[in-house]
Design a protein around this motif. Structure first.
Motif: not given
Ligand SMILES: C[S@@+](CC[C@H](N)C(=O)[O-])C[C@H]1O[C@@H](n2cnc3c(N)ncnc32)[C@H](O)[C@@H]1O
Length: 275
Positions: A243-245, A94, A213-214, A237, A264, A261, A272-273, A275
């Motif tokens: 593209k954050a996780v 990441l 981002d995270i 969310r 991954v 979500f 979780y990302r 979609k």
């Protein structure tokens, strides 16, 4: 001090109050836990027993008693580099991805929601310094939030006991990042100052937050009812950058709660990302 045996009505009132204020689900099966957690709070506040304490909370005689009751029922269990795998995913996958993606803005925002005494966000800070020293010139925001004032004060103080540093913190990182202060280990200012802490109750109004981002939202949803988990995930969310996780605790998932979500699996870690 005599420990009272609380009536079913009182237990039910405690459960409702804690649920309304924090979303933590308790029921009569947790009577022992409720009594064990509230007895010391009653004593600290000078009450003869839990019943007297609860009467005072109900009558709102003293400011802050209700918060003390709610905070006493939270579980603050945490440790440095808890579960290890998420930190491997940060290092291997990441952070390198974000370095490329955010190269133009040179910014990195990470949120430890329900951060407890800070070990999670400070682990991320040490990890960044250790493996991504080149990000020192970036605008890095590491934000820790929690419902509890007491736990946030502990996080900000960044002082940890021998037992706490023995849990999960590799010895070289202890030596490098902490200084001994009597019986405690104090995080060095250059690491401590990388993180900021703010009060945030996940079920109340949130302060203004950056796009992250995270997001680490670990080991807190587990205490909530499914409807509350769904509502919180939907709000999370909205503060996630494209593209954050999202990292959840090992026993938690978005599956069945939020179809936006996707799960991954990266080496041994799961995140979780959107979609
Ligand atoms: C078990 S700790 C998790 C700490 C850390 N995330 C970890 O996984 O090691 C749970 C934390 O959630 C916090 N908490 C409980 N209910 C909350 C709520 N409604 N809003 C914000 N934080 C809450 C508690 O105060 C506690 O510090």
């Amino acid at each position: 001090m005599t420990t009272s045996t609380l009536t079913p009505d009182t237990i039910s009132w405690v459960c409702t109050t804690v649920r309304d204020r924090s979303a933590i689900e308790l029921d009569v099966s947790k009577t022992y836990l409720i009594e064990a957690r509230l007895a010391p709070v009653a004593k600290q506040n000078g009450f003869a027993n839990i019943d007297e304490f609860i009467q005072a909370v109900k009558s709102k005689r003293k400011l802050g008693l209700e918060s003390q009751l709610v905070e006493a029922m939270t579980t603050n269990e945490t440790s440095f580099f808890r579960d290890l795998h998420p930190f491997e995913a940060l290092r291997k996958t990441l952070f390198p991805e974000i370095k490329t993606r955010n190269a133009a803005t040179k910014s990195l925002n990470i949120w430890s929601a329900a951060c407890s005494s800070g070990q999670e966000i400070y682990s991320i800070a040490m990890h960044l310094r250790e493996h991504f020293a080149d990000l020192a010139s970036w605008k890095v925001q590491l934000v820790g939030t929690d419902l509890s004032d007491d736990i946030l004060a502990r996080a900000k103080a960044a002082k940890f006991s021998q037992i706490e540093v023995n849990r999960g913190l590799p010895a070289p990182l202890l030596v490098k990042n902490f200084q001994r202060q009597g019986m405690q280990w104090e995080l060095k200012p250059e690491v401590r100052n990388m993180a900021t802490f703010t009060k945030l109750n996940l079920i109340e109004r949130w302060p203004l937050l950056p796009q992250f981002d995270i997001v680490f939202l670990r080991n807190v949803l587990i205490y909530f009812a499914p409807e509350t988990k769904k509502a919180i995930l939907e709000r999370v969310r909205k503060v996630m950058a494209p593209k954050a996780v999202l990292f959840l605790g090992a026993a938690e998932t978005t599956m069945g709660l939020d179809a936006a979500f996707e799960r991954v699996q990266s080496d041994n870690s799961v995140f979780y990302r959107l979609k």
